[in-house]
Design an enzyme around this catalytic site. Structure first.
Site, PDB file in Angstrom:
ATOM      1  N   GLN A  24       0.839  -1.190   0.000  1.00 18.25           N
ATOM      2  CA  GLN A  24       0.000   0.000   0.000  1.00 18.25           C
ATOM      3  C   GLN A  24       0.877   1.244   0.000  1.00 18.25           C
ATOM      4  OE1 GLN A  24      -2.516  -0.122   3.451  1.00 18.25           O
ATOM      5  NE2 GLN A  24      -0.833   0.076   4.901  1.00 18.25           N
ATOM      6  N   HIS A  47      -2.911   0.170  -3.567  1.00 21.22           N
ATOM      7  CA  HIS A  47      -3.834   0.636  -2.525  1.00 21.22           C
ATOM      8  C   HIS A  47      -4.314   2.051  -2.847  1.00 21.22           C
ATOM      9  CE1 HIS A  47      -5.382   2.087   1.325  1.00 21.22           C
ATOM     10  NE2 HIS A  47      -5.315   0.881   1.841  1.00 21.22           N
ATOM     11  N   ASP A 106      -8.041   0.805  -2.697  1.00 20.78           N
ATOM     12  CA  ASP A 106      -8.991   0.947  -1.593  1.00 20.78           C
ATOM     13  C   ASP A 106      -9.609   2.336  -1.690  1.00 20.78           C
ATOM     14  OD1 ASP A 106     -10.413   0.999   0.769  1.00 20.78           O
ATOM     15  OD2 ASP A 106      -8.799   0.140   1.984  1.00 20.78           O
ATOM     16  N   GLU A 143     -11.492  -2.222  -3.382  1.00 14.34           N
ATOM     17  CA  GLU A 143     -11.781  -2.508  -1.976  1.00 14.34           C
ATOM     18  C   GLU A 143     -12.707  -1.442  -1.401  1.00 14.34           C
ATOM     19  OE1 GLU A 143      -9.378  -3.230   2.255  1.00 14.34           O
ATOM     20  OE2 GLU A 143      -8.315  -3.329   0.337  1.00 14.34           O
ATOM     21  N   ASP A 174     -13.997  -4.976   3.249  1.00 15.98           N
ATOM     22  CA  ASP A 174     -13.198  -4.615   4.418  1.00 15.98           C
ATOM     23  C   ASP A 174     -14.148  -4.153   5.524  1.00 15.98           C
ATOM     24  OD1 ASP A 174     -11.478  -3.634   6.308  1.00 15.98           O
ATOM     25  OD2 ASP A 174     -10.469  -2.193   5.021  1.00 15.98           O
ATOM     26  N   GLN A 215     -10.927  -9.221   2.799  1.00 22.46           N
ATOM     27  CA  GLN A 215      -9.776  -8.840   3.608  1.00 22.46           C
ATOM     28  C   GLN A 215      -9.985  -9.363   5.023  1.00 22.46           C
ATOM     29  OE1 GLN A 215      -6.851  -5.536   5.546  1.00 22.46           O
ATOM     30  NE2 GLN A 215      -8.421  -4.748   4.188  1.00 22.46           N
ATOM     31  N   LYS A 237      -8.759  -8.795   8.210  1.00 17.88           N
ATOM     32  CA  LYS A 237      -7.989  -7.708   8.828  1.00 17.88           C
ATOM     33  C   LYS A 237      -7.557  -8.189  10.206  1.00 17.88           C
ATOM     34  CE  LYS A 237      -8.306  -2.678   8.523  1.00 17.88           C
ATOM     35  NZ  LYS A 237      -7.933  -2.471   7.120  1.00 17.88           N
ATOM     36  N   SER A 245      -3.016  -3.961   9.221  1.00 19.47           N
ATOM     37  CA  SER A 245      -2.972  -2.506   9.290  1.00 19.47           C
ATOM     38  C   SER A 245      -1.545  -1.993   9.327  1.00 19.47           C
ATOM     39  CB  SER A 245      -3.720  -2.018  10.533  1.00 19.47           C
ATOM     40  OG  SER A 245      -3.724  -0.601  10.591  1.00 19.47           O
ATOM     41  N   CYS A 246      -1.385  -0.767   8.842  1.00 21.70           N
ATOM     42  CA  CYS A 246      -0.091  -0.088   8.906  1.00 21.70           C
ATOM     43  C   CYS A 246       0.341   0.174  10.342  1.00 21.70           C
ATOM     44  CB  CYS A 246      -0.157   1.214   8.128  1.00 21.70           C
ATOM     45  SG  CYS A 246      -1.535   2.274   8.619  1.00 21.70           S
TER      46      CYS A 246
END
Length: 417
Positions: free
Chosen positions: A171, A193, A235, A270, A304, A326, A328, A357-358
C-alpha cells in the site's frame, strides 16, 4: 506448565491511529497533521501516534516469546473496536489474562487459545488482546515443538506442508507516485492501494480516481521489468457510494467503467461503498458481485468495512458478497481465527486476503506470514508501516526464510519415509 511468567512492554505501532469519520467529513491536512476536531469516540485529535503493547511469555527453559497487541489505523470505524488504550489493555491483561496463561498448556496451541482467550464477565476480550496473546502462544508452541509457527498451524488444522509462495500486496499511503515507482521497481505482486480516503482524492464523479488508475497502469508498463504484470488493487474507502450513490447497479457500472480503462489488468476495488451495517453490506455487495460476474468483468470486489470478525467473514463468504475478503488480522482477534477465516473462504470459493494494518509491528507481521503461508491464502499485506520498503522487506524475507525451512523439512520427511 510451560509458562512461568508473563511480561508486558509498551511499544509503538508503525503508523498512526486516524479518525476516519473526521477525515471523511472533510478534515484538511496541514503537513502530516489533520486540522479540526475528532468525531470518533476516544480520539483526542484526528491523528494520533499508534501505540502497541507486547506480551512476553517466559517459558520453563527461560526462553521468552512475544506477541504484539494493537488496533488498526481506523479504530472505531466500520464496526471495529474503539481506540487502543495501552493502560486499560495492560490492566486487563495483568488481571485476567496473565493468570490464565500461567495455567495454560502452551504446547497445545488451539486448546491454549480457547482457554486463555475465553470471555470475561460475559464479554469477549478486546480483540487487540486476543491478537497479541495468540501470537505469543503460537510462538510458544513453535518453540516447544522445535518447529515453525506455520508448521504448528498445519498440524493443528490438518493441512499439508505448503509449497506455494503467497503473493504480496503493498500500500502506498499518501506518497502515491514515489511509492508506486518503488513497488514497480521491486516487482510487487499486487499494488498500490492508493489511500483514496477523501473527496479530493476521489474527485467529482470519480474522475481523479480514474486518472490515478490509468496512471498506475501506464507507469507499470513504462518502468516495470519485461513480463511484469501485477494485480491493481485500490482501496476507495466507500467513496464510490458516497460520490456516485448507493444503488448497486450504479456502483457496478462505475467499477466496469474503471476496469475498461485498464483492460490488460485484473482490478481489485476494496470497499466501494459503506451501507451502514453488516447485513446491508452483505446484501448490496452480493448484488454488486453478481452484476460484475454476469458481465464477465475483470474487476473484483474486496470487502473490508463491516466484515471484521470470523463470524462476519463467514456471513460474507456464504453470501458470495465479495470476490476477495480482507481478513484484517487485528479486527479478527485471535490469529487462530485468521487461519480459520482463510480456510472458511476457501471452503466457499471466495478469495482470502490476509491483511491487517499499517499500525502493526514487525512481530505481528511475521506471525501473519506464517498463517498466510500455512493456509495458502490468496495474498497477504506487506506490513507494518505506510511505506513500501520496510513492510515488503519484513513480510517478503520472512516468507522466503519460512519456505526454505519448510522445503528442508519436506526433504527430511521424504528421506525418512
Amino acid at each position: 506448565m510451560q509458562i512461568k511468567d508473563v511480561l508486558l512492554a509498551p511499544g509503538n505501532g508503525a503508523f498512526f491511529y486516524d479518525d476516519q469519520a473526521a477525515i471523511s467529513a472533510g478534515a484538511s491536512q496541514d503537513g502530516f497533521v489533520y486540522v479540526g476536531d475528532p468525531i470518533t469516540p476516544d480520539f483526542q485529535s484526528i491523528r494520533i501516534p499508534a501505540s502497541s503493547l507486547s506480551v512476553g511469555l517466559v517459558l520453563t527453559d527461560d526462553a521468552v516469546v512475544w506477541g504484539d497487541m494493537m488496533n488498526v489505523q481506523y479504530s472505531g470505524a466500520g464496526g471495529r473496536d474503539l481506540f487502543f488504550d495501552t493502560h486499560q489493555i495492560s490492566d486487563l491483561t495483568s488481571r485476567v489474562v496473565t493468570p490464565r496463561l500461567l495455567d495454560a498448556d502452551a504446547s497445545r496451541y488451539l486448546p491454549a487459545c480457547a482457554t486463555v482467550l475465553e470471555p470475561f464477565e460475559h464479554k469477549r476480550l478486546p480483540l487487540a488482546i486476543e491478537y497479541g496473546v495468540s501470537q505469543a502462544l503460537l510462538r510458544a508452541a513453535a518453540h516447544l515443538h522445535r518447529t515453525t509457527m506455520a508448521e504448528i498451524i498445519c498440524s493443528e488444522f490438518d493441512l499439508p506442508l505448503p509449497t506455494r509462495r503467497v503473493p504480496i500486496y503493498c500500500q502506498s499511503g499518501d506518497a502515491r507516485e514515489i511509492n508506486v515507482d518503488k513497488m514497480i521497481l521491486k516487482s510487487v505482486d499486487v499494488l498500490p492501494h492508493g489511500l483514496i480516503n477523501s473527496r479530493q482524492k476521489f474527485g467529482v464523479g470519480g474522475q481523479t480516481f480514474m486518472e490515478f488508475v490509468r496512471w498506475v497502469a501506464t507507469r507499470t508498463r513504462a518502468i516495470g521489468r519485461p513480463g511484469y504484470h501485477p494485480v491493481l488493487h485500490f482501496d476507495v474507502y466507500g467513496w464510490i457510494g458516497q460520490e456516485i450513490g448507493l444503488e448497486p447497479q450504479t456502483i457496478a457500472d462505475f467499477i466496469c467503467k474503471v476496469a475498461d480503462t485498464v483492460p490488460d489488468f485484473t482490478l481489485n476495488i476494496e470497499c466501494p461503498a459503506d451501507f451502514g451495517f453488516t447485513q446491508a453490506q452483505i446484501d448490496n455487495y452480493a448484488r454488486i458481485v453478481s452484476i460484475l460476474n454476469d458481465r464477465g468483468s475483470s474487476a473484483c470486489i474486496v470487502v473490508d468495512e463491516r466484515c471484521n470478525t470470523l463470524e462476519d467473514i463467514r456471513l460474507f463468504a456464504e453470501a458470495k458478497a465479495a470476490h476477495l475478503v480482507q481478513i484484517k488480522t487485528p479486527d479478527v482477534g485471535s490469529i487462530a481465527d485468521t487461519a480459520r477465516a482463510v480456510l472458511l473462504c476457501k471452503e466457499h470459493k471466495v478469495g482470502a486476503y490476509v491483511g491487517g494494518s499499517c499500525t502493526e509491528t514487525d512481530l505481528s507481521a511475521r506471525a501473519s506470514v506464517h498463517i498466510s503461508v500455512a493456509t495458502q491464502a490468496d495474498m497477504m499485506l506487506a506490513k507494518p508501516g505506510m511505506g513500501v520498503d520496510e513492510g515488503f522487506s519484513i513480510v517478503g524475507n520472512e516468507q522466503n526464510r519460512l519456505l526454505a525451512m519448510l522445503n528442508r523439512r519436506r526433504t527430511q520427511n521424504e528421506n525418512v519415509g
